[in-house]
Design an enzyme around this catalytic site. Structure first.
Site, mmCIF file in Angstrom:
data_model
loop_
_atom_site.group_PDB
_atom_site.id
_atom_site.type_symbol
_atom_site.label_atom_id
_atom_site.label_comp_id
_atom_site.label_asym_id
_atom_site.label_seq_id
_atom_site.Cartn_x
_atom_site.Cartn_y
_atom_site.Cartn_z
ATOM 1 N N ASN A 1 0.847 -1.196 0.000
ATOM 2 C CA ASN A 1 0.000 0.000 0.000
ATOM 3 C C ASN A 1 0.883 1.247 0.000
ATOM 4 O OD1 ASN A 1 0.549 0.898 2.830
ATOM 5 N ND2 ASN A 1 -0.322 -1.119 3.276
ATOM 6 N N LYS B 1 8.813 -17.023 -10.565
ATOM 7 C CA LYS B 1 7.990 -15.928 -11.096
ATOM 8 C C LYS B 1 6.761 -16.496 -11.807
ATOM 9 C CE LYS B 1 8.223 -12.049 -14.191
ATOM 10 N NZ LYS B 1 8.914 -11.472 -15.310
ATOM 11 N N ASP C 1 -3.265 -9.888 13.393
ATOM 12 C CA ASP C 1 -3.389 -8.494 13.827
ATOM 13 C C ASP C 1 -2.291 -8.239 14.861
ATOM 14 O OD1 ASP C 1 -4.140 -6.095 15.219
ATOM 15 O OD2 ASP C 1 -6.063 -6.257 14.185
ATOM 16 N N ILE C 2 -1.314 -7.441 14.473
ATOM 17 C CA ILE C 2 -0.121 -7.278 15.315
ATOM 18 C C ILE C 2 -0.463 -6.569 16.629
ATOM 19 C CG2 ILE C 2 2.193 -6.252 15.421
ATOM 20 C CD1 ILE C 2 2.207 -6.562 12.293
ATOM 21 N N LYS D 1 -9.660 -4.362 19.958
ATOM 22 C CA LYS D 1 -8.250 -4.759 19.934
ATOM 23 C C LYS D 1 -7.603 -4.684 21.315
ATOM 24 C CE LYS D 1 -7.584 -3.484 15.095
ATOM 25 N NZ LYS D 1 -6.562 -3.659 14.067
HETATM 26 O O1 C5P Z 1 -8.034 -2.946 11.811
HETATM 27 P P1 C5P Z 1 -7.343 -1.753 11.268
HETATM 28 O O2 C5P Z 1 -6.307 -2.085 10.193
HETATM 29 O O3 C5P Z 1 -8.216 -0.625 10.875
HETATM 30 O O4 C5P Z 1 -6.520 -1.218 12.545
HETATM 31 C C1 C5P Z 1 -5.544 -0.260 12.456
HETATM 32 C C2 C5P Z 1 -4.595 -0.389 13.615
HETATM 33 O O5 C5P Z 1 -4.219 -1.743 13.826
HETATM 34 C C3 C5P Z 1 -3.282 0.326 13.369
HETATM 35 O O6 C5P Z 1 -2.773 0.716 14.615
HETATM 36 C C4 C5P Z 1 -2.431 -0.758 12.722
HETATM 37 O O7 C5P Z 1 -1.055 -0.508 12.851
HETATM 38 C C5 C5P Z 1 -2.853 -1.962 13.508
HETATM 39 N N1 C5P Z 1 -2.822 -3.239 12.761
HETATM 40 C C6 C5P Z 1 -1.918 -4.223 13.115
HETATM 41 N N2 C5P Z 1 -1.917 -5.419 12.460
HETATM 42 C C7 C5P Z 1 -2.762 -5.662 11.445
HETATM 43 C C8 C5P Z 1 -3.684 -4.665 11.062
HETATM 44 C C9 C5P Z 1 -3.687 -3.462 11.737
HETATM 45 O O8 C5P Z 1 -1.130 -4.008 14.044
HETATM 46 N N3 C5P Z 1 -2.738 -6.817 10.816
#
Ligand code: C5P
Length: 401
Positions: A210, A289, A306-307, A341
């Protein structure tokens, strides 16, 4: 050591003999790492040419308020937003008077009113003018408003008088400007910040990603270091220089970013998730490739971890801050995201507005925590980062998280 890396310093030069020292000052500020732009008053241009300061700063010098061409280049409002600090050196008695009364009768005084950046003043004038009660009252007014005064020094003056009124030397002024960005708000804390995009490989040469520039995360890292924190950036691929004194760990994919963050967790008091993590990655990475072939091919994507939610769910969790980019019902969705979260704080951005957020240099946001919120006015990402760090420090100090 104080420095000005990644800082935008707007230098205002007013009309006094000390204006000749402004050339050296611009150089000193740049040596400390600053980007410099210059505004000159009409009086200043009697003492030193704009060309000199343009050549030194590497940017056109701004002189007129109502010049349509100049406004097309960088308007007074853009200049005001660009500045992380406005330094006026020399600041003449007349300029101090105009600032004290809130006048906006030229470009410099207008920008001084229009900026949210701190104001540093290096007065320079004849000793009797400095001692005059009118000047003293103006200085007291400006100091009470939070302006930082550097000098004046005492000594022999250009006019032959001896006394207070000499502009202090450029290295001292530059160091004072750098000093205002240092604070002890997060002294000794360990901060981990994710920044930039992630890249999710499709095959050895292609990926999904992105447009995140990483600017906000890098600005936060700078603000955290300035607040005294030991700061680590876990950064996706960006083209930004690493802020001084920040450890940068480069990662590519979301899974790599998560692994790196989890390794850092035992030594992390504050975790700020600023990265634009890809929500999905290709289910399988082709070893070779992918060849051009049929008119249509299908990509199977799988959810990334989701980190920030994983960090927040840990047993020994740090104070955890996330970001929410929303196009509608900003605060409602951001608050839901914070709860879902398990975050201590969330910074909500309206991304339907193209002038802020992704890739832009400006940002406007509302910071939310479980029992409160604060709107942060539109400003440069540096100023916004400092406000966010300040709020984090306040929440930590209150112990209510
Ligand atoms: O769920 P969304 O992408 O809208 O959430 C945004 C927040 O979650 C940001 O702080 C982003 O850095 C974190 N995030 C993350 N891991 C992901 C997706 C989002 O840490 N896979």
């Amino acid at each position: 050591m104080a420095h000005l890396f990644n800082r935008n310093v707007l230098v205002g030069v007013s009309g006094g003999i000390a204006a000749y020292k402004s050339a050296e000052l611009v150089r000193q500020l740049q040596e400390l790492g600053a980007s410099v732009r210059v505004i000159m008053t009409r009086g200043a241009r009697e003492f030193i040419t704009p060309l000199t300061l343009q050549a030194l700063s590497g940017n056109p010098v701004h002189t007129e308020l109502l010049d349509p061409e100049a406004e097309l280049g960088m308007s007074h409002i853009e200049l005001a937003r660009w500045a992380d600090v406005l330094l006026i050196a020399p600041a003449t008695a007349d300029l101090l008077a105009r600032l004290a009364t809130g006048r906006a009768d030229d470009l410099l005084t207008t920008v001084a009113l229009a900026t949210a950046a701190p104001l540093v003043l290096a007065p320079a004038m004849n000793q009797q003018m400095w001692r005059d009660r009118a000047t003293a009252a103006n200085v007291a007014t400006l100091a009470a408003r939070g302006c930082k005064l550097v000098g004046p020094a005492s000594g022999e003056q250009a006019c032959g008088d001896v006394g207070p009124g000499r502009m202090v030397e450029p290295p001292v002024i530059a160091a004072a400007v750098a000093g205002i960005f240092e604070n002890g708000l997060l002294d000794g804390r360990r901060v981990v910040i994710t920044a930039g995009p992630t890249r999710e490989a499709l095959d050895p040469v292609r990926y999904i990603s992105n447009h995140s520039s990483g600017k906000m995360g890098y600005a936060l890292a700078q603000a955290a270091v300035d607040a005294g924190a030991r700061t680590t950036l876990v950064s996706g691929p960006v083209t930004l220089p690493a802020p001084d004194h920040v450890r940068v760990l480069q990662v590519e994919s979301a899974c790599e970013m998560l692994d790196t963050c989890l390794e850092l967790l035992p030594e992390c008091d504050i975790f700020i998730a600023c990265a634009a993590v890809a929500d999905y990655r290709p289910g399988a990475v082709a070893q070779q490739k992918i060849k051009k072939g049929p008119d249509e091919i299908n990509l199977k994507l799988v959810r990334n971890p989701d980190i920030v939610a994983t960090v927040a769910a840990g047993r020994e969790r740090p104070f955890t801050v996330g970001f929410a980019a929303e196009t509608h019902e900003l605060l409602k969705h951001a608050r839901e995201k914070m709860l879902r979260k398990g975050l201590d704080m969330i910074v909500a951005n309206d991304v339907s507005d193209k002038s802020i957020g992704f890739n832009s240099d400006n940002n406007e946001a509302t910071v939310l925590w479980p029992d409160g919120e604060q709107v942060l006015a539109l400003s440069g990402k540096g100023a916004m980062a400092r406000q966010i760090i300040q709020l984090i420090a306040q929440r930590l100090a209150s112990g209510e998280h």
